[in-house]
Motif scaffolding. Structure first.
Motif: not given
Length: 421
Positions: A361-370
């Protein structure tokens, strides 16, 4: 009101403001001698323009409160001219104006960073128009996505933008960006790439042709940037506590490791470690640790620094392979470094990273934000730059570029060594 925290925030704001003159030296040393005034003036121009716009309406867009969390942006009419933040609410730990001042310095340095991609060939007036429009349509809204804290009833800052608070509602965790990996570095790096494409390549652009004219300026600038970055990162905690101390230590560890990694890659690749490489490596590490400084154990900050230093050292050569002229490697350092630091949190963020007890989940939201910030900034910057180029003209004439644009644009020379002057 906590006078200690208030002093901490104000000192941090002063440190971050110093980063813009530091950037002027860093960028100024990297260009040719006949463009140093032009390069440094773009940083100082951003300081003046964005400082005014922030007070007039920038803060109102970036921090519209709880109602401003929706994509893409909103504005708090009461905050125009800072009219509703002049008084300190009862129970607040520090004056709202201290936070306003701190965030103003972020806006200034972010805009100034973009200028490195168009060194040696941009008109100052066109740059100022771009800076004002881009800040209004891109930086202020993106700052709201990431940093948007409104004043709660007790005087504290609460809520959050869609990147932090909104993604948490969907995925159970929000994107982590402690001090601006997305809002500052990915944002500026994407805009820099867009402008490099709009303005095109410098005359004679190829590897080894354009060399830094003043490495001591570059080292001085890097030193000032690193010094100011402690305010940038530790100050983002908005309190002198253990998290600020962690961010401070990580702001030592990551850039130190990145500096070493850059020099090592340089030695292997080119045979010699350089002063420009040392300065660039340190900045790459500072960029990468910016979003992660409050969420990594120091050992993992060192690992991040080594990765960022090595990868960014290799990434700066992409402009020669792909044919875009990012003059001072804003893309290779800030965009790439910002992406590395932001995505790295998906694996190693304390408690939520994939390898630190969390899940994907953390990796997914980091990618969305970036990538949301990257795409939004690139598209808008390209449109703004293209319109300026087609109307008032963004790029100087080729003959002026070859002669050096300091005298053409500003009527000054960086170095006068003759005629008794």
């Amino acid at each position: 009101m906590d006078q200690g925290n208030t002093a901490f925030i104000l000192i941090a704001a002063a440190l971050v403001l110093l980063m813009t003159p530091g950037l002027a030296f860093f960028y100024g040393g990297l260009v040719k001698a006949k463009s140093v005034i032009s390069m440094m003036m773009m940083s100082f121009g951003a300081l003046g323009l964005i400082g005014v716009l922030w007070v007039l309406y920038g803060y109102a867009i970036a921090f519209p409160g709880a109602e401003g969390t929706l994509f893409p942006w909103a504005i708090d009419g009461g905050a125009i001219g800072l009219t509703n933040v002049l008084e300190t609410p009862e129970g607040a730990s520090y004056p709202p104006l201290a936070f306003v001042a701190f965030q103003a310095t972020f806006a200034i340095i972010t805009v100034a960073l973009v200028s490195g991609a168009i060194a040696d060939r941009a008109k100052f007036g066109a740059w100022m128009v771009f800076a004002g429009v881009w800040a209004t349509l891109v930086y202020f809204p993106v700052a709201s996505w990431v940093f948007n804290f409104g004043l709660a009833d007790d005087g504290s800052f609460a809520y959050g933008g869609w990147i932090t608070h909104g993604l948490q509602d969907v995925f159970g965790v929000g994107a982590i960006d402690f001090a601006g990996g997305t809002a500052v570095h990915i944002n500026a790096g994407a805009a820099a790439l867009a402008l490099a494409l709009v303005l095109g390549r410098r005359v004679g652009f190829q590897k080894g042709v354009h060399v830094p004219h003043n490495p001591p300026f570059v080292l001085l600038g890097a030193g000032l940037l690193w010094f100011g970055w402690f305010g940038f990162n530790a100050g983002s905690e908005l309190a002198a506590d253990d998290v600020a101390a962690l961010a401070f230590v990580n702001t030592i560890a990551a850039p130190a490791a990145a500096l070493l990694a850059w020099l090592l890659v340089e030695k292997i690749k080119d045979g010699k470690p350089t002063s420009i490489g040392a300065a660039s490596g340190a900045v790459a590490g500072l960029v990468a640790i910016t979003p992660a400084c409050g969420s990594l154990d120091p050992v993992w900050a060192i690992v991040l620094g080594f990765i960022a230093g090595a990868v960014c050292c290799l990434a700066i050569d992409l402009k020669f392979k792909l044919g875009f002229d990012d003059s001072l490697d804003v893309v290779g350092i800030h965009l790439v470094g910002g992406l590395i630091g932001t995505l790295y949190l998906g694996f190693f963020a304390r408690g939520t990273g994939l390898f630190m007890g969390g899940d994907f989940s953390q990796l997914i939201v980091q990618a969305i934000a970036a990538f949301a910030v990257l795409i939004y900034s690139f598209v808008l910057a390209f449109i703004i730059g293209w319109v300026i180029q087609k109307t008032m003209g963004f790029r100087v004439k080729n003959e002026d570029e070859l002669a050096g644009i300091d005298t053409v644009v500003h009527g000054e020379e960086g170095y006068v060594l003759s005629d008794g002057r």
